[in-house]
Design a protein around this motif. Structure first.
Motif, PDB file in Angstrom:
ATOM      1  N   GLY B   1       0.565  -1.348   0.085  1.00 38.75           N
ATOM      2  CA  GLY B   1      -0.042  -0.046   0.183  1.00 38.75           C
ATOM      3  C   GLY B   1       0.992   1.135   0.079  1.00 38.75           C
ATOM      4  O   GLY B   1       2.057   0.946   0.484  1.00 38.75           O
ATOM      5  N   GLN B   3       2.606   4.701   1.086  1.00 39.93           N
ATOM      6  CA  GLN B   3       2.962   5.438   2.239  1.00 39.93           C
ATOM      7  C   GLN B   3       3.403   6.711   1.945  1.00 39.93           C
ATOM      8  O   GLN B   3       3.858   6.982   0.925  1.00 39.93           O
ATOM      9  CB  GLN B   3       4.035   4.556   3.140  1.00 39.93           C
ATOM     10  N   ASN B  30      -6.256  15.114   0.390  1.00 40.90           N
ATOM     11  CA  ASN B  30      -7.361  16.018   0.847  1.00 40.90           C
ATOM     12  C   ASN B  30      -7.160  16.501   2.128  1.00 40.90           C
ATOM     13  O   ASN B  30      -7.745  17.588   2.396  1.00 40.90           O
ATOM     14  CB  ASN B  30      -8.641  15.416   0.749  1.00 40.90           C
ATOM     15  N   THR B  31      -6.487  15.943   3.047  1.00 35.90           N
ATOM     16  CA  THR B  31      -6.382  16.255   4.471  1.00 35.90           C
ATOM     17  C   THR B  31      -4.949  15.942   4.810  1.00 35.90           C
ATOM     18  O   THR B  31      -4.497  14.721   4.444  1.00 35.90           O
ATOM     19  CB  THR B  31      -7.398  15.530   5.349  1.00 35.90           C
ATOM     20  N   LEU B  33      -2.941  15.020   8.567  1.00 35.60           N
ATOM     21  CA  LEU B  33      -3.371  14.857  10.094  1.00 35.60           C
ATOM     22  C   LEU B  33      -1.989  14.641  10.742  1.00 35.60           C
ATOM     23  O   LEU B  33      -1.036  13.972  10.171  1.00 35.60           O
ATOM     24  CB  LEU B  33      -4.315  13.809  10.397  1.00 35.60           C
ATOM     25  N   TYR B  35      -0.321  13.161  14.314  1.00 34.65           N
ATOM     26  CA  TYR B  35      -0.725  12.295  15.376  1.00 34.65           C
ATOM     27  C   TYR B  35       0.656  12.290  16.186  1.00 34.65           C
ATOM     28  O   TYR B  35       1.990  12.182  15.948  1.00 34.65           O
ATOM     29  CB  TYR B  35      -1.200  10.918  15.130  1.00 34.65           C
ATOM     30  N   PHE B  88       3.472  10.984  13.902  1.00 28.61           N
ATOM     31  CA  PHE B  88       2.926  10.272  12.423  1.00 28.61           C
ATOM     32  C   PHE B  88       2.257  11.626  11.740  1.00 28.61           C
ATOM     33  O   PHE B  88       1.302  11.975  12.439  1.00 28.61           O
ATOM     34  CB  PHE B  88       2.088   9.214  12.784  1.00 28.61           C
ATOM     35  N   HIS B  92      -5.809  11.713   4.025  1.00 25.39           N
ATOM     36  CA  HIS B  92      -6.594  11.068   3.134  1.00 25.39           C
ATOM     37  C   HIS B  92      -6.237  11.406   1.667  1.00 25.39           C
ATOM     38  O   HIS B  92      -6.001  12.461   1.128  1.00 25.39           O
ATOM     39  CB  HIS B  92      -8.066  11.559   3.404  1.00 25.39           C
ATOM     40  N   THR B  98     -13.294   5.983   0.785  1.00 26.04           N
ATOM     41  CA  THR B  98     -13.409   5.024   2.157  1.00 26.04           C
ATOM     42  C   THR B  98     -12.945   5.715   3.196  1.00 26.04           C
ATOM     43  O   THR B  98     -13.277   4.998   4.194  1.00 26.04           O
ATOM     44  CB  THR B  98     -12.760   3.855   1.652  1.00 26.04           C
ATOM     45  N   GLY B  99     -12.538   6.835   3.435  1.00 21.56           N
ATOM     46  CA  GLY B  99     -12.033   7.299   4.813  1.00 21.56           C
ATOM     47  C   GLY B  99     -10.713   6.749   5.011  1.00 21.56           C
ATOM     48  O   GLY B  99     -10.174   6.740   6.208  1.00 21.56           O
ATOM     49  N   LYS B 100     -10.139   5.785   4.537  1.00 20.92           N
ATOM     50  CA  LYS B 100      -8.704   5.256   4.646  1.00 20.92           C
ATOM     51  C   LYS B 100      -7.732   6.379   4.744  1.00 20.92           C
ATOM     52  O   LYS B 100      -7.583   7.097   3.997  1.00 20.92           O
ATOM     53  CB  LYS B 100      -8.380   4.266   3.434  1.00 20.92           C
ATOM     54  N   LEU B 101      -6.948   6.077   5.626  1.00 23.02           N
ATOM     55  CA  LEU B 101      -5.744   6.895   6.087  1.00 23.02           C
ATOM     56  C   LEU B 101      -4.361   6.170   5.635  1.00 23.02           C
ATOM     57  O   LEU B 101      -4.429   5.313   5.754  1.00 23.02           O
ATOM     58  CB  LEU B 101      -5.369   7.352   7.418  1.00 23.02           C
ATOM     59  N   PHE B 103      -0.523   6.415   6.058  1.00 22.98           N
ATOM     60  CA  PHE B 103       0.259   7.088   7.378  1.00 22.98           C
ATOM     61  C   PHE B 103       1.956   6.959   6.727  1.00 22.98           C
ATOM     62  O   PHE B 103       2.299   6.445   6.034  1.00 22.98           O
ATOM     63  CB  PHE B 103       0.622   6.144   8.420  1.00 22.98           C
ATOM     64  N   GLY B 104       2.652   8.393   7.411  1.00 21.78           N
ATOM     65  CA  GLY B 104       3.935   8.175   7.269  1.00 21.78           C
ATOM     66  C   GLY B 104       4.689   7.012   8.289  1.00 21.78           C
ATOM     67  O   GLY B 104       3.957   6.438   9.050  1.00 21.78           O
ATOM     68  N   GLN B 105       5.771   6.871   8.092  1.00 23.00           N
ATOM     69  CA  GLN B 105       6.598   5.843   8.868  1.00 23.00           C
ATOM     70  C   GLN B 105       6.946   6.364  10.388  1.00 23.00           C
ATOM     71  O   GLN B 105       7.031   5.471  11.279  1.00 23.00           O
ATOM     72  CB  GLN B 105       8.167   5.593   8.218  1.00 23.00           C
TER      73      GLN B 105
END
Lengths: 114, 113
Positions: B1, B3, B30-31, B33, B35, B88, B92, B98-101, B103-105
């Motif tokens: 997938g 990244q 689109n977004t 985030l 964390y 992290f 999106h 689908t709302g799947k995020l 992520f960075g490593q």
């Protein structure tokens, strides 16, 4: 505040066992997600669900299955645990509708397969 | 997938120093985030960005959504020991429905008192 609760913080199982990881959220969220986290690889999506009884494969679904019988609960199942499934497992949820909403995470389950 | 490319992978800094980390992608998001994950805990949302060029602050944290929609940075000013953790980025994807995020490593931050 959103509360995502994972049933176990630490779990030790044996190779070949069937393992259940449980996740419950209290905000009536439609979407729920299961990730595994490994050093240097970040978070990788295993499965997600956007409604009761609905499920979609993520990036690494092999060796896993999921169950979403109730809206608030999303279970991850290791059908026959193997040592390479030793990892930190994180559950997350988000509301439906606006698909760009941030995900809210539980505290994780650190699973060791011996 | 897919990244995101997050850098640096780790940082070891002195208390009081400023910190900067960033994420880049080859495609539009689109977004964005950001964390933070503390030892033994799940990731907690720090900042959410929804518009290209958006600059948002949360206390000593500042994050920006890149104008090209392919990158984002997070700055922490005047670091303190409790800033320790893994940061992290996530986003999106522009074509996702689908709302799947993604992520960075992660960037592991250690702060020396």
């Amino acid at each position: 505040d959103v509360k995502v609760t994972q049933s176990s913080r630490y779990l030790v199982k044996r190779t070949g066992e069937k393992v259940f990881l449980e996740c419950v959220q209290d905000m009536d969220h439609e979407n729920m997600f299961w990730y595994r986290q490994d050093p240097g690889l970040g978070l990788r999506l295993i499965y997600f669900s956007y409604d009761v009884k609905m499920k979609e494969k993520g990036d690494i679904p092999e060796g896993y299955s999921v169950s979403r019988e109730k809206k608030e609960r999303f279970s991850l199942i290791l059908e026959s645990a193997s040592t390479n499934q030793t990892s930190m497992y994180l559950c997350a949820s988000t509301s439906g509708g606006n698909l760009n909403q941030p995900q809210h995470f539980g505290d994780g389950t650190r699973l060791s397969i011996l | 997938g897919q990244q995101l490319n997050q850098s640096p992978q780790s940082m070891f800094i002195q208390e009081g120093e400023d910190v900067s980390m960033n994420c880049t992608s080859s495609s539009i998001f689109n977004t964005w985030l950001w964390y933070k994950q503390e030892p033994g805990e799940g990731p907690v949302l720090l900042i959410a960005l929804y518009k290209a060029g958006e600059l948002t602050s949360n206390g000593r944290l500042t994050a920006q959504f890149g104008i090209t929609r392919k990158d984002s940075f997070l700055n922490i000013s005047a670091s303190i020991p409790s800033d320790v953790g893994i940061y992290f980025c996530a986003g999106h994807h522009g074509s996702s429905n689908t709302g799947k995020l993604i992520f960075g490593q992660g960037t592991t931050l250690q702060v020396k008192p």
